[in-house]
Design a protein around this motif. Structure first.
Motif, PDB file in Angstrom:
ATOM      1  N   GLY A 151      75.437   3.702  27.291  1.00  0.00           N
ATOM      2  CA  GLY A 151      76.331   3.473  28.416  1.00  0.00           C
ATOM      3  C   GLY A 151      77.771   3.296  28.002  1.00  0.00           C
ATOM      4  O   GLY A 151      78.174   3.640  26.889  1.00  0.00           O
ATOM      5  N   PRO A 152      78.590   2.732  28.881  1.00  0.00           N
ATOM      6  CA  PRO A 152      80.013   2.547  28.575  1.00  0.00           C
ATOM      7  C   PRO A 152      80.229   1.472  27.512  1.00  0.00           C
ATOM      8  O   PRO A 152      79.479   0.497  27.445  1.00  0.00           O
ATOM      9  N   VAL A 153      81.253   1.675  26.705  1.00  0.00           N
ATOM     10  CA  VAL A 153      81.594   0.732  25.634  1.00  0.00           C
ATOM     11  C   VAL A 153      83.101   0.545  25.627  1.00  0.00           C
ATOM     12  O   VAL A 153      83.864   1.517  25.720  1.00  0.00           O
ATOM     13  N   GLN A 154      83.543  -0.697  25.517  1.00  0.00           N
ATOM     14  CA  GLN A 154      84.965  -1.006  25.487  1.00  0.00           C
ATOM     15  C   GLN A 154      85.568  -0.676  24.126  1.00  0.00           C
ATOM     16  O   GLN A 154      84.862  -0.523  23.126  1.00  0.00           O
ATOM     17  N   ALA A 155      86.879  -0.587  24.111  1.00  0.00           N
ATOM     18  CA  ALA A 155      87.581  -0.343  22.851  1.00  0.00           C
ATOM     19  C   ALA A 155      87.370  -1.517  21.905  1.00  0.00           C
ATOM     20  O   ALA A 155      87.208  -2.659  22.326  1.00  0.00           O
ATOM     21  N   GLY A 156      87.352  -1.211  20.612  1.00  0.00           N
ATOM     22  CA  GLY A 156      87.140  -2.253  19.617  1.00  0.00           C
ATOM     23  C   GLY A 156      85.856  -1.999  18.840  1.00  0.00           C
ATOM     24  O   GLY A 156      85.394  -0.865  18.728  1.00  0.00           O
ATOM     25  N   VAL A 157      85.297  -3.062  18.307  1.00  0.00           N
ATOM     26  CA  VAL A 157      84.080  -2.967  17.499  1.00  0.00           C
ATOM     27  C   VAL A 157      82.906  -3.547  18.274  1.00  0.00           C
ATOM     28  O   VAL A 157      82.998  -4.652  18.820  1.00  0.00           O
ATOM     29  N   GLU A 158      81.810  -2.789  18.328  1.00  0.00           N
ATOM     30  CA  GLU A 158      80.583  -3.239  18.974  1.00  0.00           C
ATOM     31  C   GLU A 158      79.424  -2.981  18.024  1.00  0.00           C
ATOM     32  O   GLU A 158      79.387  -1.982  17.317  1.00  0.00           O
ATOM     33  N   SER A 159      78.461  -3.890  18.026  1.00  0.00           N
ATOM     34  CA  SER A 159      77.278  -3.730  17.184  1.00  0.00           C
ATOM     35  C   SER A 159      76.048  -3.494  18.054  1.00  0.00           C
ATOM     36  O   SER A 159      75.970  -3.974  19.193  1.00  0.00           O
ATOM     37  N   PHE A 160      75.090  -2.739  17.514  1.00  0.00           N
ATOM     38  CA  PHE A 160      73.861  -2.398  18.223  1.00  0.00           C
ATOM     39  C   PHE A 160      72.679  -2.508  17.266  1.00  0.00           C
ATOM     40  O   PHE A 160      72.859  -2.692  16.058  1.00  0.00           O
ATOM     41  N   SER A 161      71.489  -2.352  17.817  1.00  0.00           N
ATOM     42  CA  SER A 161      70.294  -2.323  16.984  1.00  0.00           C
ATOM     43  C   SER A 161      69.336  -1.271  17.525  1.00  0.00           C
ATOM     44  O   SER A 161      69.311  -0.991  18.728  1.00  0.00           O
ATOM     45  N   TRP A 162      68.578  -0.667  16.645  1.00  0.00           N
ATOM     46  CA  TRP A 162      67.576   0.331  16.988  1.00  0.00           C
ATOM     47  C   TRP A 162      66.214  -0.345  16.968  1.00  0.00           C
ATOM     48  O   TRP A 162      65.925  -1.131  16.055  1.00  0.00           O
ATOM     49  N   ASN A 163      65.373  -0.043  17.954  1.00  0.00           N
ATOM     50  CA  ASN A 163      64.054  -0.692  18.018  1.00  0.00           C
ATOM     51  C   ASN A 163      63.044  -0.100  17.049  1.00  0.00           C
ATOM     52  O   ASN A 163      61.893  -0.547  16.991  1.00  0.00           O
ATOM     53  N   GLY A 164      63.458   0.896  16.292  1.00  0.00           N
ATOM     54  CA  GLY A 164      62.557   1.463  15.289  1.00  0.00           C
ATOM     55  C   GLY A 164      61.566   2.468  15.832  1.00  0.00           C
ATOM     56  O   GLY A 164      60.642   2.872  15.109  1.00  0.00           O
ATOM     57  N   GLU A 165      61.770   2.894  17.055  1.00  0.00           N
ATOM     58  CA  GLU A 165      60.829   3.840  17.658  1.00  0.00           C
ATOM     59  C   GLU A 165      61.389   5.259  17.680  1.00  0.00           C
ATOM     60  O   GLU A 165      62.600   5.467  17.726  1.00  0.00           O
ATOM     61  N   THR A 166      60.458   6.215  17.684  1.00  0.00           N
ATOM     62  CA  THR A 166      60.835   7.611  17.823  1.00  0.00           C
ATOM     63  C   THR A 166      61.056   7.910  19.301  1.00  0.00           C
ATOM     64  O   THR A 166      60.858   7.047  20.165  1.00  0.00           O
TER      65      THR A 166
END
Length: 232
Positions: A151-166
């Protein structure tokens, strides 16, 4: 005798004594002494009918004083810079053992004995907001195993994580994967910097004219303090 003192001494001081990598303190002091000797000699032997005027004398004294002042200022700035570098190195030691986000595209997946999947975080850095951000997870040989929108992301630094699924909801195998990110705004691509996770193992004081170096291990090597985009 000429009414103008030999400009060689002044020129040497201006070009060497006041610049970085120029004369050392001993050489600068010798040149100042030579300057004063020449000036006194000139005053003693000047033509009484054509004496050096006050403007010339003041101007030459001002030049030598300016050079001396610049040298002292450079010494003070050098000391301040050393203190700042030492302070940065000391502060950076607080990062040892902590996870950080730095430029990179690597994400790791591991599965515990209880079957719980764990992945390292990743992130992005945007100079401007994006309407939509798409994350693609692929293997080392380029095979895409999952792709999803955040989805939308603001300017700057954002962190995410992957659930490990295909993409079909199955658990991916343990190992290292590549994460790539695309961002758009009003249908147009937005420049994006992909970030990956690493752990700080040690800190190295800055080299002369450089910055504090952080050791992120054999895979990531050393990076500068300015490369740290987020502390996790």
């Amino acid at each position: 005798m000429t009414n103008t003192i030999d400009s060689g001494v002044i020129n040497t001081l201006n070009s060497g004594g006041a610049g970085s990598g120029g004369l050392n303190a001993r050489q600068a002091e010798d040149l100042r002494n030579n300057f004063m000797t020449l000036l006194v000699t000139q005053l003693q032997n000047q033509d009484p009918l054509k004496p050096m005027d006050n403007h010339q004398t003041t101007s030459q004294l001002a030049q030598i004083n300016t050079v001396s002042g610049i040298e002292k200022l450079n010494e003070s700035l050098s000391g301040i810079t050393s203190q700042i570098d030492a302070g940065q190195a000391l502060q950076a030691t607080g990062l040892i053992g902590k996870g950080v986000l730095v430029p990179g595209e690597r994400v790791l997946l591991s599965q515990g004995e209880d079957g719980e999947v764990s992945t390292t975080p990743f992130g992005i850095e945007l100079d401007q907001p994006a309407d939509n951000v798409t994350v693609t997870i692929s293997t080392g040989d380029g095979q895409v195993i999952n792709r999803y929108d955040v989805g939308p992301v603001q300017a700057g630094v954002e962190s995410f994580s992957w659930n490990g699924e295909t993409g079909d909801g199955q658990a991916a195998a343990d190992g290292a994967y590549r994460v790539s990110i695309e961002a758009t705004r009003e249908g147009e691509p937005v420049p994006v910097q992909t970030l990956n996770y690493a752990m700080v193992g040690s800190v190295t004081p800055p080299p002369e004219g450089g910055e504090v170096q952080l050791d992120l291990g054999a895979v990531y090597g050393r990076v500068g303090l300015s490369d740290i985009k987020q502390i996790l």
